[in-house]
Write an enzyme that holds these catalytic residues in place. Structure first.
Site, PDB file in Angstrom:
ATOM      1  CD  GLU A   1      -2.281   1.236   2.969  1.00  0.00           C
ATOM      2  OE1 GLU A   1      -1.724   0.588   3.884  1.00  0.00           O
ATOM      3  OE2 GLU A   1      -3.335   1.880   3.127  1.00  0.00           O
TER       4      GLU A   1
ATOM      5  CG  ASN B   1      -4.783   4.054   0.464  1.00  0.00           C
ATOM      6  OD1 ASN B   1      -4.066   3.505  -0.365  1.00  0.00           O
ATOM      7  ND2 ASN B   1      -4.575   3.944   1.769  1.00  0.00           N
TER       8      ASN B   1
ATOM      9  CE  LYS C   1      -7.170   1.287   3.878  1.00  0.00           C
ATOM     10  NZ  LYS C   1      -5.888   1.701   4.547  1.00  0.00           N
TER      11      LYS C   1
ATOM     12  CD  GLU D   1      -5.311   4.722   5.790  1.00  0.00           C
ATOM     13  OE1 GLU D   1      -4.880   3.883   6.596  1.00  0.00           O
ATOM     14  OE2 GLU D   1      -5.742   4.420   4.678  1.00  0.00           O
TER      15      GLU D   1
ATOM     16  CB  CYS E   1      -4.100  -1.467   4.608  1.00  0.00           C
ATOM     17  SG  CYS E   1      -3.161  -1.485   6.122  1.00  0.00           S
TER      18      CYS E   1
ATOM     19  CG  ASN F   1       1.922   1.484   4.407  1.00  0.00           C
ATOM     20  OD1 ASN F   1       2.423   2.562   4.170  1.00  0.00           O
ATOM     21  ND2 ASN F   1       1.953   0.504   3.521  1.00  0.00           N
TER      22      ASN F   1
HETATM   23  N1  ING Z   1      -3.367   0.475   8.674  1.00  0.00           N
HETATM   24  C1  ING Z   1      -3.848  -0.278   9.766  1.00  0.00           C
HETATM   25  C2  ING Z   1      -4.475  -1.609   9.367  1.00  0.00           C
HETATM   26  O1  ING Z   1      -5.674  -1.774   9.255  1.00  0.00           O
HETATM   27  C3  ING Z   1      -5.229  -0.308  11.795  1.00  0.00           C
HETATM   28  C4  ING Z   1      -4.748   0.521  10.643  1.00  0.00           C
HETATM   29  C5  ING Z   1      -4.365  -1.111  12.500  1.00  0.00           C
HETATM   30  C6  ING Z   1      -6.537  -0.292  12.122  1.00  0.00           C
HETATM   31  C7  ING Z   1      -4.845  -1.880  13.576  1.00  0.00           C
HETATM   32  C8  ING Z   1      -7.038  -1.040  13.186  1.00  0.00           C
HETATM   33  C9  ING Z   1      -6.182  -1.848  13.909  1.00  0.00           C
HETATM   34  O2  ING Z   1      -3.679  -2.536   9.223  1.00  0.00           O
HETATM   35  C10 ING Z   1      -3.997   0.846   7.526  1.00  0.00           C
HETATM   36  N2  ING Z   1      -3.278   1.594   6.676  1.00  0.00           N
HETATM   37  O3  ING Z   1      -5.154   0.522   7.280  1.00  0.00           O
END
Ligand code: ING
Length: 311
Positions: A47, A110, A127, A146, A172, A197
């Protein structure tokens, strides 16, 4: 005779704020060449592969963050990658920040693009599940904005015809939502490609760091098994200007078993000679959608957004 194809996942180590897109694309090309040398016909990149994970920072003026976006497809920064890939006959998934004028307005998404081994653009995905917030929460270390820098994707969850079969794409946070993969599987996708990411620390709720890796693997392996599909998942990871992101890039078989996994938090290529018919028995038995699904009982999944307690 099973359909076998070598797939690669190209994990990226950190991309820092000061890194140029040209230098970053050169890293992508080096990994694409390595994948090709190992016989890969498809490569999945992460991503937002051309820049640092900029939604961790607070910007107010588009003039301050427009530099992270790409205009045109391929954008000028992408052209060298597109050229080498076409020359080598390798198809790829690439995640990037998309800036485009649609309906007379500037839109920002995205996005990921799927390019065939002949260099043809097979499709785009924008996304849909945008995590985090639109406004800063005031975390002392970083943000996850985001919803500030991207609109919700407007292309749905399509599947794309390719010379190797039907592929689906997501990005992601999408991988945490089973609706993502089931929708693409119901459209015939037998390979899912995604980049991510993922910050190591969850700024929205304190939790042990090991859960980030576990939830990543759980999401990928569940998606693969429950849809009888291969999953190609590429992280951009390591410490970007001191902000840690998880690795764990993997190729997961339709059985749900992880067939290959990155061991580092650097640029690293993994490859598997995938039997694209391996998932067929799963889709003809335990997950034979036509025989076993009961959509008449799934109403709340599309009728509701959040929980609604029945009277
Ligand atoms: N990053 C993270 C993901 O979903 C996240 C954000 C992490 C949300 C952990 C909830 C819990 O892997 C992106 N860029 O979506």
């Amino acid at each position: 005779m099973s359909r076998k194809e070598v797939f690669a996942v190209a994990q990226m180590g950190p991309v820092h704020l000061a890194d140029s897109k040209q230098a970053t694309v050169a890293r992508l090309i080096e990994m694409l060449r390595e994948a090709h040398a190992r016989g890969a016909r498809w490569v999945t990149f992460p991503e937002l592969a051309l820049t640092t994970f900029f939604p961790r920072y607070v910007y107010d003026d588009p003039a301050d963050y427009d530099r992270f976006y790409e205009e045109g497809l391929p954008s000028p920064a992408m052209v060298p990658l597109f050229e080498v890939a076409k020359d080598l006959g390798v198809g790829f998934y690439l995640g990037y920040a998309e800036k485009v004028v649609e309906g007379g307005e500037t839109r920002r998404f995205n996005t990921s693009v799927l390019v065939g081994p002949d260099g043809a653009i097979l499709g785009k995905y924008r996304k849909i599940h945008l995590p985090g917030t639109k406004d800063p929460i005031g975390d002392p270390e970083f943000e996850h904005l985001e919803k500030r820098y991207f609109e919700v994707g407007n292309l749905g969850f399509p599947s794309f015809a390719t010379p190797s079969g039907r592929f689906g794409m997501c990005i992601c946070n999408d991988r945490r939502w089973p609706e993502t993969f089931r929708t693409m599987a119901l459209r015939g996708a037998e390979v899912f490609m995604l980049g991510y990411n993922t910050p190591t620390r969850n700024i929205h709720h304190p939790e042990p760091a090991h859960l980030r890796e576990f939830h990543n693997r759980l999401s990928l392996e569940s998606a693969a098994y429950q849809n009888g599909a291969w999953v190609m998942a590429a992280a951009k990871c390591g410490s970007e200007d001191g902000f840690a992101m998880i690795g764990g890039s993997a190729i997961v078989a339709p059985t749900g078993e992880t067939a290959a996994k990155c061991m580092s938090e650097e640029d690293e290529v993994i490859t598997v000679d995938c039997d694209l018919d391996l998932g067929a028995y799963i889709r003809r038995s335990v997950f034979d959608f036509a025989r076993h699904r009961r959509p008449e009982h799934y109403g709340p999944i599309t009728a509701q957004v959040g929980v609604e307690i029945p009277e």
